[in-house]
Design a protein around this motif. Structure first.
Motif, short mmCIF file in Angstrom:
data_model
loop_
_atom_site.label_atom_id
_atom_site.label_comp_id
_atom_site.label_asym_id
_atom_site.label_seq_id
_atom_site.Cartn_x
_atom_site.Cartn_y
_atom_site.Cartn_z
N GLN A 71 0.92 -1.29 0.04
CA GLN A 71 -0.16 0.04 -0.08
C GLN A 71 0.76 1.45 0.09
O GLN A 71 0.53 2.23 -0.61
CB GLN A 71 -0.91 0.02 1.17
N GLN A 72 1.99 1.27 0.75
CA GLN A 72 2.81 2.18 0.89
C GLN A 72 3.61 2.39 -0.23
O GLN A 72 4.40 3.52 -0.61
CB GLN A 72 3.66 2.29 2.13
N ALA A 73 3.72 1.55 -1.16
CA ALA A 73 4.56 1.78 -2.51
C ALA A 73 4.00 2.53 -3.48
O ALA A 73 4.44 2.88 -4.39
CB ALA A 73 4.71 0.16 -3.28
N PHE A 74 2.48 2.98 -3.22
CA PHE A 74 2.08 4.01 -4.08
C PHE A 74 1.99 5.57 -3.37
O PHE A 74 1.87 5.37 -2.32
CB PHE A 74 0.44 3.50 -4.31
N THR A 75 1.61 6.34 -4.30
CA THR A 75 1.67 7.69 -3.89
C THR A 75 0.37 8.14 -3.88
O THR A 75 0.03 9.55 -3.55
CB THR A 75 2.66 8.72 -4.71
N MET A 76 -0.67 7.23 -4.31
CA MET A 76 -2.29 7.80 -4.27
C MET A 76 -2.59 8.76 -2.81
O MET A 76 -2.28 8.12 -1.85
CB MET A 76 -3.08 6.45 -4.42
N SER A 77 -3.12 9.68 -3.22
CA SER A 77 -3.65 10.34 -1.99
C SER A 77 -4.51 9.87 -1.18
O SER A 77 -5.48 9.04 -1.56
CB SER A 77 -4.19 11.85 -2.62
N ARG A 78 -4.27 9.81 0.38
CA ARG A 78 -5.51 9.29 1.19
C ARG A 78 -6.30 10.13 1.53
O ARG A 78 -7.16 10.19 2.50
CB ARG A 78 -4.62 8.63 2.52
N GLY A 79 -6.15 11.21 0.89
CA GLY A 79 -7.50 12.10 1.12
C GLY A 79 -8.73 11.73 0.13
O GLY A 79 -9.67 12.59 0.28
N LEU A 80 -8.64 10.69 -0.56
CA LEU A 80 -9.77 10.37 -1.11
C LEU A 80 -9.76 8.81 -1.17
O LEU A 80 -8.50 8.09 -1.00
CB LEU A 80 -9.97 10.90 -2.49
N ILE A 81 -10.76 8.24 -1.59
CA ILE A 81 -10.80 6.74 -1.90
C ILE A 81 -11.07 6.46 -3.24
O ILE A 81 -11.99 6.72 -3.78
CB ILE A 81 -11.67 6.19 -0.80
N ASN A 82 -10.03 5.75 -3.86
CA ASN A 82 -10.07 5.62 -5.39
C ASN A 82 -10.55 4.25 -5.72
O ASN A 82 -10.07 3.23 -5.60
CB ASN A 82 -8.83 5.76 -6.05
N LEU A 83 -11.88 4.07 -5.91
CA LEU A 83 -12.45 2.65 -6.35
C LEU A 83 -12.86 2.52 -7.78
O LEU A 83 -13.84 2.16 -8.18
CB LEU A 83 -13.72 2.27 -5.55
N ASP A 84 -11.98 3.41 -8.50
CA ASP A 84 -12.13 3.26 -10.17
C ASP A 84 -10.96 3.19 -10.61
O ASP A 84 -10.26 3.84 -11.40
CB ASP A 84 -12.96 4.92 -10.44
N ASN A 85 -10.29 1.83 -10.26
CA ASN A 85 -8.97 1.47 -10.99
C ASN A 85 -9.26 0.76 -12.17
O ASN A 85 -8.30 0.68 -12.98
CB ASN A 85 -8.18 0.59 -9.95
N GLY A 86 -10.72 0.66 -12.51
CA GLY A 86 -10.84 -0.09 -13.95
C GLY A 86 -10.69 0.92 -15.01
O GLY A 86 -10.47 0.68 -16.27
N PHE A 87 -10.62 2.23 -14.50
CA PHE A 87 -10.34 3.42 -15.70
C PHE A 87 -8.86 3.23 -16.18
O PHE A 87 -8.41 2.83 -16.94
CB PHE A 87 -10.66 4.58 -14.99
N THR A 88 -8.00 3.70 -15.18
CA THR A 88 -6.57 3.61 -15.38
C THR A 88 -5.95 3.34 -13.96
O THR A 88 -6.32 4.03 -13.20
CB THR A 88 -5.85 4.52 -16.07
N CYS A 89 -5.08 2.51 -13.69
CA CYS A 89 -4.40 2.26 -12.23
C CYS A 89 -3.22 3.36 -12.14
O CYS A 89 -2.56 3.76 -13.19
CB CYS A 89 -3.87 0.98 -11.91
N PRO A 90 -3.33 3.83 -10.82
CA PRO A 90 -2.08 4.72 -10.64
C PRO A 90 -0.86 3.70 -10.55
O PRO A 90 -0.89 2.54 -10.16
CB PRO A 90 -2.31 5.34 -9.01
#
Ligand SMILES: Cc1ncc(COP(=O)(O)O)c(C=O)c1O
Length: 464
Positions: A71-90
């Motif tokens: 989980q920490q290997a990503f820089t995705m903001s924890r100020g939001l919850i991204n449940l749309d990885n089907g679009f394009t993944c970070p």
């Protein structure tokens, strides 16, 4: 079977044994080592995963201590919850940092010199991709996305007037649009079989294709995993059926590559197109096209290459003019990240995350799942709706009030939105999914607040 592989049938997790307790201690120290090495590094992730070899992938999927480094290997903001990885993944940090480095490197020397080096490194990347897919490196081209890969076949496949192409109502809209274009341009017949949501069984899905095939069918386009509900298709059974009748099969693997653990031999398709910037977590603007060796010659590229690229070589599909090599080189780091986790372990974690929210919401009487949860029929993508609640209004509410990003589902006949598509990823935490479930349960119980409650869908918007 390799020691880290799980039986395909799933199964109940055994109680901890002495061996397992010892293992858990080892996981603890591996996670400590990962923290020392830093989650940003590939070594940190490798260290966290190194002791998971004693667990089945299903057991590893539930071991939160293993996944916290990931989980920490990503820089995705924890100020939001991204449940749309089907679009394009970070991408994980190791990939985005490598791309930034490659962008810098390619500006330091004349581009021709840089390109010579980049091309030789791309040979290694190509081999890595071919190994993961289980084909010869000479059977793949690196494209800019799945659209380019799939359209190469959809436009290049020779079809005479009245030849038929068979696909489904739930294949990707731009691919259906491409086939509609060929219908207008070349007079072909396009047949779409209707996919029930959810279907009862894999047999149901095979039966649909069996009934849809006619003596004029020349090509089948089918999604390995649909973008609408995350339905997994029994690709090999459909390919075998098609091949017995002399029909070629193009598989849209935009959502399956780097998501499910499979090889080409598990599909037996003739053509396969995928994004790499989705589930493989590679840089944006990367995709892959596979063509079975003996079919390469008969598929012309969309853009004609110079003769030196050879009509029988996959390089002819890569002739798109100058582009930055940075994102293509970054596929190498994405492969390393994927391999460090392990394909089957990743698949099981994605499935576990989906089950964590879907099983809870399934228990609410007014909530309906459109995706079957049997392991062979779905993995990290599933779709959900609440009776009487407009999905667009729900999507807007979840984002604006809770900062939960979802994807709106699918417009039946271009007009009716049926569901929300939920697609977590390796960086998603269980508390994030619990928060999503609480928000959904609240809407199921109390309805949406105003102004979302009075939202009227603009049906005309979806008519074009
Ligand atoms: C099933 C399916 N096929 C193809 C595509 C196109 O992918 P890309 O954006 O890589 O061209 C998508 C994109 O979401 C998709 O869901």
């Amino acid at each position: 079977m390799q020691p880290h592989e799980a039986p395909r049938s799933g199964g109940i997790e055994p109680q901890p044994t002495m061996e397992r307790r010892g293992f858990l201690k080892a996981v603890g120290s591996a996670v400590g080592l990962a923290a020392l090495l830093g989650p940003a590094t590939l070594r940190g992730v490798e260290a966290a995963m190194s002791n998971a070899v004693g667990l089945t992938p299903q057991q590893a999927a539930r071991e939160e201590s293993l996944w916290s480094s990931v989980q920490q290997a990503f820089t995705m903001s924890r100020g939001l919850i991204n449940l749309d990885n089907g679009f394009t993944c970070p991408t994980p940090r190791v990939v985005s940092e490598a791309v930034a480095r490659y962008i810098g490197d390619q500006e330091e020397v004349p581009y021709g010199l840089w390109l010579r080096d980049a091309r030789s490194r791309m040979g290694t990347v190509r081999t890595g991709l071919a190994r993961l897919f289980g084909c010869d490196p000479d059977e793949i081209a690196i494209t800019r996305n799945a659209t380019e890969a799939l359209r190469t076949i959809l436009y290049g496949f020779a079809l005479k007037p009245e030849d038929e192409v068979l696909t489904t109502t739930q294949d990707y809209d731009s691919m259906l649009a491409t086939l509609e274009h060929r219908q207008q341009r070349d007079g072909i017949t396009l047949t779409k079989v209707d996919v029930p949501t959810p279907p009862k069984s894999m047999d149901d899905l095979v039966g649909m294709f069996e009934r849809g095939i006619t003596p004029k069918t020349r090509l089948i386009l089918l999604s390995h995993i649909t973008y609408t509900t995350g339905q997994v298709f029994p690709v090999k059974r459909i390919c075998d059926l098609a091949h017995q009748r002399g029909i070629d099969v193009l598989v849209d693997g935009a959502h399956s590559f780097g998501h499910l653990d499979f090889k080409l031999a598990d599909l037996n398709c003739d053509y396969f197109g995928t994004s790499l910037h989705k589930w493989l977590l590679a840089p944006k603007g990367t995709g892959m096209l596979y063509i079975r060796k003996d079919k390469i010659e008969k598929i012309p590229p969309i853009m004609s290459p110079p003769p030196r690229r050879g009509n029988d070589r996959m390089r002819k599909y890569e002739s798109v003019g100058i582009q930055s090599s940075a994102q293509n080189l970054g596929i190498g780091e994405a492969l390393a990240f994927h391999n460090a986790i392990g394909a089957k372990r990743k698949e099981e974690r994605l499935r576990y995350l989906t089950h964590a929210w879907a099983e809870r919401l399934q228990a609410v009487p007014t909530i309906r799942l459109y995706t079957p949860l049997t392991p062979e029929m779905s993995c990290g993508i599933a779709s959900v709706g609440i009776a009487g609640v407009d999905p667009t209004a729900l999507h807007n509410y979840l984002w604006e009030k809770h900062r939960i990003q979802t994807s709106r589902g699918y417009y039946e006949e271009g007009r009716t939105l049926l569901w929300l598509r939920i697609s977590p990823n390796l960086y998603t935490t269980l508390p994030e999914l619990e928060y999503f479930c609480e928000a959904m349960e609240d809407v199921a119980k109390n309805g949406l607040p105003e102004p979302y409650r009075s939202y009227k869908p603009d049906l005309n918007r979806f008519n074009g």
